[in-house]
Motif scaffolding. Structure first.
Motif, mmCIF file in Angstrom:
data_model
loop_
_atom_site.group_PDB
_atom_site.id
_atom_site.type_symbol
_atom_site.label_atom_id
_atom_site.label_comp_id
_atom_site.label_asym_id
_atom_site.label_seq_id
_atom_site.Cartn_x
_atom_site.Cartn_y
_atom_site.Cartn_z
ATOM 1 N N GLY A 189 -13.085 23.716 38.706
ATOM 2 C CA GLY A 189 -11.673 23.732 39.099
ATOM 3 C C GLY A 189 -11.174 25.146 39.300
ATOM 4 O O GLY A 189 -11.512 26.048 38.532
ATOM 5 N N LYS A 197 8.940 16.275 35.448
ATOM 6 C CA LYS A 197 9.697 15.504 34.444
ATOM 7 C C LYS A 197 9.758 16.323 33.141
ATOM 8 O O LYS A 197 10.500 17.292 33.062
ATOM 9 C CB LYS A 197 9.022 14.133 34.210
ATOM 10 N N GLU A 257 -8.032 26.081 39.088
ATOM 11 C CA GLU A 257 -6.897 26.437 38.231
ATOM 12 C C GLU A 257 -7.407 26.992 36.907
ATOM 13 O O GLU A 257 -8.510 26.677 36.465
ATOM 14 C CB GLU A 257 -6.022 25.213 37.986
ATOM 15 N N GLY A 289 -8.076 17.090 46.012
ATOM 16 C CA GLY A 289 -6.642 16.813 45.999
ATOM 17 C C GLY A 289 -5.909 17.301 47.236
ATOM 18 O O GLY A 289 -6.432 17.275 48.359
ATOM 19 N N ALA A 322 -12.828 11.158 46.037
ATOM 20 C CA ALA A 322 -11.866 10.269 45.370
ATOM 21 C C ALA A 322 -10.555 11.010 45.135
ATOM 22 O O ALA A 322 -10.499 12.240 45.189
ATOM 23 C CB ALA A 322 -12.436 9.780 44.025
ATOM 24 N N GLY A 323 -9.516 10.220 44.859
ATOM 25 C CA GLY A 323 -8.211 10.798 44.542
ATOM 26 C C GLY A 323 -7.400 11.096 45.795
ATOM 27 O O GLY A 323 -7.641 10.534 46.867
ATOM 28 N N SER A 325 8.382 6.490 39.223
ATOM 29 C CA SER A 325 9.147 7.732 39.239
ATOM 30 C C SER A 325 10.269 7.583 38.217
ATOM 31 O O SER A 325 10.883 6.516 38.118
ATOM 32 C CB SER A 325 9.726 7.965 40.638
ATOM 33 N N ASN A 374 -1.168 9.077 44.378
ATOM 34 C CA ASN A 374 -0.538 8.792 43.094
ATOM 35 C C ASN A 374 -1.548 8.817 41.957
ATOM 36 O O ASN A 374 -2.755 8.779 42.159
ATOM 37 C CB ASN A 374 0.289 7.496 43.136
ATOM 38 N N ARG A 434 -13.360 28.848 42.043
ATOM 39 C CA ARG A 434 -13.090 28.212 43.343
ATOM 40 C C ARG A 434 -14.389 28.020 44.106
ATOM 41 O O ARG A 434 -15.166 28.973 44.260
ATOM 42 C CB ARG A 434 -12.132 29.118 44.120
HETATM 43 C C1 FAD Z 1 5.084 17.321 40.529
HETATM 44 C C2 FAD Z 1 4.306 16.059 40.685
HETATM 45 C C3 FAD Z 1 4.783 14.887 40.117
HETATM 46 C C4 FAD Z 1 4.068 13.695 40.257
HETATM 47 N N1 FAD Z 1 4.570 12.556 39.708
HETATM 48 C C5 FAD Z 1 3.897 11.397 39.854
HETATM 49 C C6 FAD Z 1 4.396 10.200 39.280
HETATM 50 O O1 FAD Z 1 5.436 10.170 38.651
HETATM 51 N N2 FAD Z 1 3.674 9.060 39.434
HETATM 52 C C7 FAD Z 1 2.514 9.034 40.133
HETATM 53 O O2 FAD Z 1 1.906 7.962 40.264
HETATM 54 N N3 FAD Z 1 2.003 10.165 40.695
HETATM 55 C C8 FAD Z 1 2.679 11.334 40.561
HETATM 56 N N4 FAD Z 1 2.182 12.488 41.121
HETATM 57 C C9 FAD Z 1 0.946 12.418 41.913
HETATM 58 C C10 FAD Z 1 -0.296 12.550 41.054
HETATM 59 O O3 FAD Z 1 -0.124 13.511 40.067
HETATM 60 C C11 FAD Z 1 -1.476 12.898 41.970
HETATM 61 O O4 FAD Z 1 -1.664 11.781 42.821
HETATM 62 C C12 FAD Z 1 -2.750 13.193 41.221
HETATM 63 O O5 FAD Z 1 -2.577 14.317 40.407
HETATM 64 C C13 FAD Z 1 -3.890 13.465 42.198
HETATM 65 O O6 FAD Z 1 -5.022 13.824 41.486
HETATM 66 P P1 FAD Z 1 -6.291 14.473 42.219
HETATM 67 O O7 FAD Z 1 -7.230 14.814 41.113
HETATM 68 O O8 FAD Z 1 -6.741 13.607 43.316
HETATM 69 O O9 FAD Z 1 -5.760 15.782 42.918
HETATM 70 P P2 FAD Z 1 -5.094 17.077 42.274
HETATM 71 O O10 FAD Z 1 -4.260 16.706 41.106
HETATM 72 O O11 FAD Z 1 -4.436 17.775 43.427
HETATM 73 O O12 FAD Z 1 -6.326 17.927 41.760
HETATM 74 C C14 FAD Z 1 -7.201 18.591 42.632
HETATM 75 C C15 FAD Z 1 -7.690 19.829 41.950
HETATM 76 O O13 FAD Z 1 -8.735 20.398 42.724
HETATM 77 C C16 FAD Z 1 -8.595 21.806 42.734
HETATM 78 N N5 FAD Z 1 -9.322 22.337 43.884
HETATM 79 C C17 FAD Z 1 -9.065 22.142 45.201
HETATM 80 N N6 FAD Z 1 -9.968 22.792 45.967
HETATM 81 C C18 FAD Z 1 -10.818 23.399 45.125
HETATM 82 C C19 FAD Z 1 -11.950 24.232 45.324
HETATM 83 N N7 FAD Z 1 -12.400 24.551 46.539
HETATM 84 N N8 FAD Z 1 -12.599 24.715 44.232
HETATM 85 C C20 FAD Z 1 -12.175 24.383 42.971
HETATM 86 N N9 FAD Z 1 -11.094 23.614 42.741
HETATM 87 C C21 FAD Z 1 -10.424 23.119 43.798
HETATM 88 C C22 FAD Z 1 -7.084 21.982 42.802
HETATM 89 O O14 FAD Z 1 -6.682 23.265 42.399
HETATM 90 C C23 FAD Z 1 -6.621 20.901 41.822
HETATM 91 O O15 FAD Z 1 -6.593 21.373 40.513
HETATM 92 C C24 FAD Z 1 2.865 13.692 40.986
HETATM 93 C C25 FAD Z 1 2.372 14.889 41.564
HETATM 94 C C26 FAD Z 1 3.096 16.058 41.398
HETATM 95 C C27 FAD Z 1 2.578 17.335 42.027
#
Ligand code: FAD
Length: 417
Positions: free
Chosen positions: A51, A65, A53, A125, A286-287, A335, A305, A96
């Motif tokens: 990751g 929230k 971050e 993501g 995924a995601g 939400s 989501n 990265r």
């Molecule tokens: C502020 C906010 C509030 C939310 N509230 C809700 C809610 O109330 N209810 C709900 O259902 N959903 C909510 N969501 C949506 C939900 O959080 C996301 O759908 C979910 O986090 C997606 O997860 P993910 O792992 O697919 O992607 P992400 O959470 O985006 O994670 C992807 C990760 O991959 C990393 N990454 C990307 N490229 C690289 C790379 N090349 N090398 C290394 N790392 C990399 C990124 O930095 C990130 O940390 C919210 C989202 C946000 C931003």
């Protein structure tokens, strides 16, 4: 523990999937839950979770929230650091991935390190969509995606500050509610004619308008930002919104650079089957980044989501571990705004809307029916009904509109019909 470095690619034809070297790129909800699910499915090979971050994997919903509102906010980590070790997952934070080679089965990190893999999972993501009209603005302009963004925004939400929220979607509306809770003066600017336009529900739009107006938010629908001055924002129609700070929430874009390097179809997201497989052998996604066929929407779509990030990732991980597991749950999210809880399942925009309950009183259910099936639904302060709606949408059970339109008909009886 997982081995890093320039390991030579192995002969994959004879490889037992349970012993494959797995690299997961993206340590968010999907990546972290996939790593856990791989071990739960008995995967014995190395798992490296990478990751960019600096934080341990955490839950994002709290960023708009609790992190903005609570007196003493605590990030919800998916696991503490020692627990990743106990799981024998090599977690690389602040790392990265900048290159991916599907032939050599290697990914390259920004620091020059290479990781060899037999199977790769992309959980990269999304990133926020930027509003170019506000690039280089003489006013603080913020976006909200990561923990750092949320902690910085929290500091800026001081009593009496004028905050302009660009975008009346989930993030914008949740920040509006947090900002008002912290004593800020809020204006919401939405391009469409109603709040949360993506959901396509007139009753929900009406309810949100009333909810935010009742808390003294100024709401401008049908407005778009032309430019910022040091004192606020000018809209396309000449209106001026005084503001000390702008928060932009106008959607996100999938992070697909690595998928493109791997030669995958990634125009609107990384296309996957119901088991998370991409078109490339041994490469999964995924995601938020993954684009899958949606039965409730009748189209390919990315679902942004929490539930999808978690559950699609778990199903994909099981498939990677050799237990083919299909995932096609209808999208569902919640939400929280002020003290209201809003939940949405499936595709409310896709059918005829039936409203049960009292929109003005802030307690109602909206049901979307098409061809005798419930294809979407919304609950406002009526979470118990959401359990029924989720089952109705997933099961595609035939329903009668006349039943649903009858206030005396108990919703859960549709499940028995
Ligand atoms: C502020 C906010 C509030 C939310 N509230 C809700 C809610 O109330 N209810 C709900 O259902 N959903 C909510 N969501 C949506 C939900 O959080 C996301 O759908 C979910 O986090 C997606 O997860 P993910 O792992 O697919 O992607 P992400 O959470 O985006 O994670 C992807 C990760 O991959 C990393 N990454 C990307 N490229 C690289 C790379 N090349 N090398 C290394 N790392 C990399 C990124 O930095 C990130 O940390 C919210 C989202 C946000 C931003």
């Amino acid at each position: 523990m997982a081995q890093h470095g320039k390991a030579a690619p192995r002969e994959r034809m004879t490889l037992n999937p349970q012993q494959a070297r797995i690299v997961i790129v993206g340590a968010g909800q999907a990546g972290a839950r996939a790593a856990e699910a791989l071990r739960a499915a008995g995967h014995r090979g190395s798992i490296t979770l990478v990751g960019e971050e600096e934080h341990l994997p955490y839950e994002r919903p709290q960023l708009s929230k609790a992190i903005l509102i609570d007196r003493d906010p605590n990030p919800t980590l998916i696991r503490q650091s020692p627990e990743w070790n106990e799981l024998d997952v090599a977690l690389l934070t602040s790392s990265r991935v900048v290159a991916a080679d599907g032939q050599k089965r290697i990914v390259g990190l920004a620091n020059g390190q290479e990781l060899a893999f037999d199977c790769l999972l992309l959980t990269t993501g999304t990133r926020v969509r930027r509003l170019i009209e506000l690039d280089n603005a003489p006013l603080p302009v913020r976006y909200l995606r990561g923990m750092g963004d949320a902690l910085a925004l929290r500091e800026e939400l001081q009593p009496g500050r004028r905050v302009a929220l660009i975008g009346g979607g989930v993030v914008g509306l949740e920040v509006a509610s947090a900002a008002i809770g912290r004593g800020c003066l809020v204006t919401i600017v939405e391009k469409a004619d109603r709040l949360l336009p993506q959901i396509g529900s007139a009753s929900l739009g009406r309810y949100l308008q009333q909810l935010h107006a009742s808390r003294d938010a100024e709401i401008i629908c049908g407005g778009s930002v032309r430019q910022a001055t040091s004192r606020g924002l000018e809209l396309g129609d000449g209106r001026f919104i005084p503001a000390d700070l702008a928060l932009v929430g106008v959607g996100v874009e999938p992070v697909t650079e690595l998928a493109r390097q791997l030669g995958l179809d990634a125009e609107r997201g990384v296309r996957v089957t119901s088991t998370g497989a991409t078109a490339a052998d041994g490469i999964f996604a995924a995601g938020d980044v993954a684009e899958q066929w949606s039965r409730s929407h009748d189209r390919w779509m990315r679902v942004e989501n929490w539930a999808n990030a978690q559950n699609q990732a778990i199903a994909t991980a099981k498939s990677m571990a050799g237990v083919s597991t299909a995932y096609d749950a209808p999208p569902w999210f919640w939400s929280d705004q002020y003290d209201a809880n809003i939940q949405v399942v499936g595709n409310p925009a896709g059918g005829d809307e039936i409203v049960r309950g009292d929109v003005a009183a802030g307690c109602f259910v909206s049901i979307s029916v098409r061809d005798g099936e419930v294809i979407g639904g919304i609950t406002v302060n009526s979470a118990r009904d959401m359990a029924v709606l989720r089952r109705l949408v997933a099961s595609r059970k035939p329903v009668r509109k006349s039943d649903l339109e009858n206030p005396a008909f108990e919703l859960k009886r549709s499940l028995a019909a």
